[in-house]
Write a protein that holds these residues in place. Structure first.
Motif, PDB file in Angstrom:
ATOM      1  N   GLU A 275       0.843  -1.036   0.087  1.00  0.00           N
ATOM      2  CA  GLU A 275       0.338  -0.260  -0.030  1.00  0.00           C
ATOM      3  C   GLU A 275       1.075   0.973  -0.063  1.00  0.00           C
ATOM      4  OE1 GLU A 275      -2.940   1.767   2.637  1.00  0.00           O
ATOM      5  OE2 GLU A 275      -1.033   2.172   3.322  1.00  0.00           O
ATOM      6  N   THR A 276       2.220   0.989   0.575  1.00  0.00           N
ATOM      7  CA  THR A 276       2.765   2.439   0.809  1.00  0.00           C
ATOM      8  C   THR A 276       3.264   2.382  -0.474  1.00  0.00           C
ATOM      9  OG1 THR A 276       3.441   1.860   3.339  1.00  0.00           O
ATOM     10  CG2 THR A 276       5.149   3.297   2.552  1.00  0.00           C
ATOM     11  N   VAL A 277       3.830   1.838  -1.121  1.00  0.00           N
ATOM     12  CA  VAL A 277       4.342   1.815  -2.673  1.00  0.00           C
ATOM     13  C   VAL A 277       3.586   2.521  -2.550  1.00  0.00           C
ATOM     14  CG1 VAL A 277       5.250   0.817  -4.653  1.00  0.00           C
ATOM     15  CG2 VAL A 277       6.499   0.004  -2.098  1.00  0.00           C
ATOM     16  N   ALA A 278       2.203   1.978  -3.795  1.00  0.00           N
ATOM     17  CA  ALA A 278       1.391   2.069  -4.786  1.00  0.00           C
ATOM     18  C   ALA A 278       1.317   3.535  -4.155  1.00  0.00           C
ATOM     19  CB  ALA A 278       0.157   1.655  -4.364  1.00  0.00           C
ATOM     20  N   LEU A 279       0.991   4.709  -2.412  1.00  0.00           N
ATOM     21  CA  LEU A 279       0.737   6.148  -2.572  1.00  0.00           C
ATOM     22  C   LEU A 279       1.888   6.371  -3.402  1.00  0.00           C
ATOM     23  CD1 LEU A 279      -0.105   6.047   1.548  1.00  0.00           C
ATOM     24  CD2 LEU A 279      -1.993   6.381  -0.714  1.00  0.00           C
ATOM     25  N   ALA A 280       2.966   5.928  -2.984  1.00  0.00           N
ATOM     26  CA  ALA A 280       4.296   6.815  -3.275  1.00  0.00           C
ATOM     27  C   ALA A 280       4.401   6.944  -5.081  1.00  0.00           C
ATOM     28  CB  ALA A 280       5.474   5.871  -2.730  1.00  0.00           C
ATOM     29  N   ARG A 281       3.230   5.873  -5.339  1.00  0.00           N
ATOM     30  CA  ARG A 281       4.099   5.706  -6.302  1.00  0.00           C
ATOM     31  C   ARG A 281       2.581   6.944  -6.717  1.00  0.00           C
ATOM     32  NH1 ARG A 281       4.701  -0.328  -8.136  1.00  0.00           N
ATOM     33  NH2 ARG A 281       7.115   0.026  -7.886  1.00  0.00           N
ATOM     34  N   ARG A 282       1.543   7.236  -6.985  1.00  0.00           N
ATOM     35  CA  ARG A 282       0.408   8.114  -7.245  1.00  0.00           C
ATOM     36  C   ARG A 282       1.028   9.284  -7.135  1.00  0.00           C
ATOM     37  NH1 ARG A 282      -2.940   3.813  -4.869  1.00  0.00           N
ATOM     38  NH2 ARG A 282      -3.703   4.917  -3.264  1.00  0.00           N
ATOM     39  N   CYS A 283       1.347  10.051  -5.774  1.00  0.00           N
ATOM     40  CA  CYS A 283       1.785  10.533  -5.351  1.00  0.00           C
ATOM     41  C   CYS A 283       3.830  11.726  -5.831  1.00  0.00           C
ATOM     42  CB  CYS A 283       2.662  11.259  -3.984  1.00  0.00           C
ATOM     43  SG  CYS A 283       1.117  10.411  -3.004  1.00  0.00           S
ATOM     44  N   GLY A 284       4.061  10.534  -7.355  1.00  0.00           N
ATOM     45  CA  GLY A 284       5.410  10.706  -8.335  1.00  0.00           C
ATOM     46  C   GLY A 284       6.350  10.340  -7.303  1.00  0.00           C
ATOM     47  N   LEU A 285       6.505  10.117  -6.490  1.00  0.00           N
ATOM     48  CA  LEU A 285       7.827   9.343  -5.650  1.00  0.00           C
ATOM     49  C   LEU A 285       7.860   7.720  -6.375  1.00  0.00           C
ATOM     50  CD1 LEU A 285       6.825  10.261  -2.062  1.00  0.00           C
ATOM     51  CD2 LEU A 285       8.525  11.403  -3.868  1.00  0.00           C
ATOM     52  N   GLU A 286       9.291   7.668  -6.346  1.00  0.00           N
ATOM     53  CA  GLU A 286       9.224   5.821  -6.623  1.00  0.00           C
ATOM     54  C   GLU A 286      10.355   5.370  -5.463  1.00  0.00           C
ATOM     55  OE1 GLU A 286      11.097   5.654 -10.174  1.00  0.00           O
ATOM     56  OE2 GLU A 286      12.930   6.895  -9.453  1.00  0.00           O
ATOM     57  N   VAL A 287      10.135   3.775  -5.018  1.00  0.00           N
ATOM     58  CA  VAL A 287      11.127   2.898  -4.219  1.00  0.00           C
ATOM     59  C   VAL A 287      12.760   2.826  -4.675  1.00  0.00           C
ATOM     60  CG1 VAL A 287      11.355   1.204  -2.979  1.00  0.00           C
ATOM     61  CG2 VAL A 287       9.383   1.895  -3.804  1.00  0.00           C
ATOM     62  N   VAL A 288      13.198   3.395  -4.170  1.00  0.00           N
ATOM     63  CA  VAL A 288      14.920   3.126  -4.143  1.00  0.00           C
ATOM     64  C   VAL A 288      15.516   1.990  -3.119  1.00  0.00           C
ATOM     65  CG1 VAL A 288      15.310   5.476  -4.937  1.00  0.00           C
ATOM     66  CG2 VAL A 288      15.633   5.384  -2.491  1.00  0.00           C
ATOM     67  N   HIS A 289      14.278   1.677  -2.736  1.00  0.00           N
ATOM     68  CA  HIS A 289      15.136   0.571  -1.075  1.00  0.00           C
ATOM     69  C   HIS A 289      13.986  -0.186  -0.672  1.00  0.00           C
ATOM     70  CE1 HIS A 289      17.973  -1.135   1.383  1.00  0.00           C
ATOM     71  NE2 HIS A 289      17.336  -0.920   2.640  1.00  0.00           N
ATOM     72  N   LEU A 290      13.574  -0.983   0.173  1.00  0.00           N
ATOM     73  CA  LEU A 290      12.912  -2.309   0.213  1.00  0.00           C
ATOM     74  C   LEU A 290      13.329  -2.809   1.308  1.00  0.00           C
ATOM     75  CD1 LEU A 290       9.668  -1.419   0.986  1.00  0.00           C
ATOM     76  CD2 LEU A 290       9.576  -3.465  -0.768  1.00  0.00           C
ATOM     77  N   ALA A 291      13.553  -3.396   2.550  1.00  0.00           N
ATOM     78  CA  ALA A 291      13.659  -4.498   3.755  1.00  0.00           C
ATOM     79  C   ALA A 291      13.552  -4.773   4.250  1.00  0.00           C
ATOM     80  CB  ALA A 291      15.517  -3.858   3.552  1.00  0.00           C
ATOM     81  N   GLU A 292      13.228  -5.700   5.107  1.00  0.00           N
ATOM     82  CA  GLU A 292      12.555  -5.947   6.906  1.00  0.00           C
ATOM     83  C   GLU A 292      13.466  -5.933   7.658  1.00  0.00           C
ATOM     84  OE1 GLU A 292       9.301  -8.974   6.035  1.00  0.00           O
ATOM     85  OE2 GLU A 292       8.378  -8.200   4.481  1.00  0.00           O
ATOM     86  N   ARG A 293      13.244  -6.181   8.563  1.00  0.00           N
ATOM     87  CA  ARG A 293      14.175  -6.773   9.251  1.00  0.00           C
ATOM     88  C   ARG A 293      13.460  -6.666  10.717  1.00  0.00           C
ATOM     89  NH1 ARG A 293      17.627  -2.064  12.771  1.00  0.00           N
ATOM     90  NH2 ARG A 293      17.645  -3.618  13.530  1.00  0.00           N
ATOM     91  N   GLU A 294      14.595  -7.084  12.300  1.00  0.00           N
ATOM     92  CA  GLU A 294      13.763  -7.829  13.344  1.00  0.00           C
ATOM     93  C   GLU A 294      13.181  -6.749  14.221  1.00  0.00           C
ATOM     94  OE1 GLU A 294      17.541  -6.735  13.877  1.00  0.00           O
ATOM     95  OE2 GLU A 294      16.520  -8.349  12.272  1.00  0.00           O
ATOM     96  N   ASP A 295      12.523  -6.688  15.090  1.00  0.00           N
ATOM     97  CA  ASP A 295      12.470  -5.353  15.842  1.00  0.00           C
ATOM     98  C   ASP A 295      13.860  -4.830  16.907  1.00  0.00           C
ATOM     99  OD1 ASP A 295      11.003  -3.190  17.003  1.00  0.00           O
ATOM    100  OD2 ASP A 295      10.869  -4.575  19.311  1.00  0.00           O
ATOM    101  N   ALA A 296      14.292  -3.941  16.810  1.00  0.00           N
ATOM    102  CA  ALA A 296      15.499  -3.403  17.221  1.00  0.00           C
ATOM    103  C   ALA A 296      15.484  -3.406  18.680  1.00  0.00           C
ATOM    104  CB  ALA A 296      16.056  -1.981  16.997  1.00  0.00           C
ATOM    105  N   HIS A 297      14.355  -4.048  19.786  1.00  0.00           N
ATOM    106  CA  HIS A 297      14.253  -3.435  21.120  1.00  0.00           C
ATOM    107  C   HIS A 297      13.411  -5.902  21.212  1.00  0.00           C
ATOM    108  CE1 HIS A 297      14.198   0.230  21.727  1.00  0.00           C
ATOM    109  NE2 HIS A 297      13.721   0.527  20.536  1.00  0.00           N
ATOM    110  N   GLY A 298      13.862  -6.489  20.710  1.00  0.00           N
ATOM    111  CA  GLY A 298      12.885  -7.736  20.695  1.00  0.00           C
ATOM    112  C   GLY A 298      11.885  -7.413  21.022  1.00  0.00           C
ATOM    113  N   ARG A 299      10.557  -6.892  20.772  1.00  0.00           N
ATOM    114  CA  ARG A 299       9.530  -7.377  21.316  1.00  0.00           C
ATOM    115  C   ARG A 299       9.061  -7.959  20.284  1.00  0.00           C
ATOM    116  NH1 ARG A 299       7.825  -0.651  20.792  1.00  0.00           N
ATOM    117  NH2 ARG A 299       9.736  -1.595  18.944  1.00  0.00           N
TER     118      ARG A 299
END
Length: 375
Positions: free
Chosen positions: A170-194
């Motif tokens: 959804e975030t990527v689609a919103l960005a494209r509608r506003c004239g923005l393009e994705v340059v990086h997309l990555a997932e990671r764990e929670d830094a606080h270990g929750r």
């Protein structure tokens, strides 16, 4: 019914609900993890030289302070007064401009643009309507060559907080509608270990301009662009264009008798600007041979178009003229408009004359400066 009531209550809850009461504990939590660790997935995207940075939802000031320490000019937006007070105390040694505001509005930042816009653990506090408005606002705040870096939270919602599911798609689609393009997309764990919490990091930039011939479906947008430009002229003390004086019939005639071009932020993005391309202009230039193209009504949408868009559109018009086999691009500006004359001269145009009584077809005449550029 109970479900509907709960949803309504969630949407009416302030985006920063629960943060003021828990400010001390939250600040301690935020400060327990380093800036480098929180942003390890995207650190390579941050400016290496001093730049203008906007940290939205700055919390305890951890990120704002780290960026200021690296020499950046940092504006930190935080709507929770308790967190702002703690941040000033914890990081008082860093030069940070603090702003009491929040997405999607950020009215206090009108007219400003930033090289890096950082949103850490913010996006999930906005509902669907707010996210759409916020993405448009971010695009308007982003400077040429800049990047928006945001993190999306996934997982259980803490008691008393206002959070919504936010998907990367959804975030990527919103960005494209506003004239923005994705340059990086990555997932990671929670830094606080929750337990059950994970994050998606998304980096965005302005999409490259795309150009196309305008059609019948664009005439309403063309009128809006022209009226907005007229209002800006009047606000700047330039009495040339008037809102409402050119309607849809004018642009239909230009579509029929010449060319009208549209610039968009990426192939599927919003309209950033437009211009008319004529193949003769006797009102300003008199009878001429088929050696030039004439650019008129170069217009940008300041809400969408980053600085420099007008120059890029002008260059595209020049390419179109050259491709037609003509060697000159010509245009004119109001004789008293020194700023616009300087703009065109900065783009390589030379003043070649004056037309003291151009008839613009609106019931009067006015003096214009004639400029041309050899292609």
């Amino acid at each position: 019914m109970n479900t509907d009531t709960a949803v309504d209550r969630l949407h009416s809850t302030p985006t920063n609900a629960g943060y003021g009461e828990a400010a001390d504990a939250l600040a301690e939590q935020y400060e327990s993890v380093s800036f480098d660790e929180v942003h390890r997935e995207v650190l390579h995207l941050f400016p290496s030289r001093p730049a203008s940075v906007l940290d939205i939802g700055a919390g305890s000031g951890r990120d704002a302070a780290a960026l200021a320490a690296r020499g950046h000019r940092v504006v930190a937006v935080e709507p929770t007064a308790e967190l702002r007070a703690l941040a000033r105390r914890i990081h008082g040694g860093q030069e940070i401009e603090w702003v009491d505001d929040a997405l999607p509005g950020l009215a206090g930042l009108d007219g400003r643009r930033f090289d890096l816009i950082l949103l850490t653990a913010v996006w999930m506090h906005l509902d669907e309507r707010q996210r759409a408005a916020a993405m448009e606002r971010l695009a308007g705040l982003l400077d040429v060559g800049g990047q928006v870096v945001l993190s999306l939270r996934h997982g259980p919602v803490p008691e008393g907080r206002r959070m919504f599911p936010v998907a990367a798609e959804e975030t990527v689609a919103l960005a494209r509608r506003c004239g923005l393009e994705v340059v990086h997309l990555a997932e990671r764990e929670d830094a606080h270990g929750r337990a059950g919490v994970r994050w998606t990091h998304v980096a965005l930039r302005h999409a490259a301009l795309a150009f196309r011939r305008a059609g019948e479906g664009d005439v309403t947008e063309l009128v809006r662009l022209r009226d907005d430009a007229a209002r800006r002229q009047l606000a700047g003390g330039i009495d040339q264009w008037k809102p409402g004086e050119l309607g849809e019939d004018h642009f239909r005639a230009r579509l029929r008798d010449g060319e009208v071009w549209i610039a968009t932020m990426g192939p599927d993005g919003p309209v950033a600007g437009a211009w008319e391309l004529w193949w003769d202009d006797p009102a300003a230039w008199g009878p001429q041979g088929p050696d030039a193209g004439y650019v008129h009504r170069l217009m940008t949408d300041r809400r969408v178009a980053p600085p420099g868009t007008g120059r890029l559109m002008l260059a595209e018009a020049e390419r179109r003229i050259a491709a037609s086999g003509r060697g000159l691009c010509r245009l004119d500006c109001l004789s008293g408009n020194a700023r616009l004359r300087e703009y065109y001269e900065g783009a390589g145009y030379t003043v070649v004359g004056e037309q003291p009584s151009k008839d613009g077809g609106l019931g009067g005449t006015y003096a214009v400066t004639l400029l041309e550029k050899r292609l």
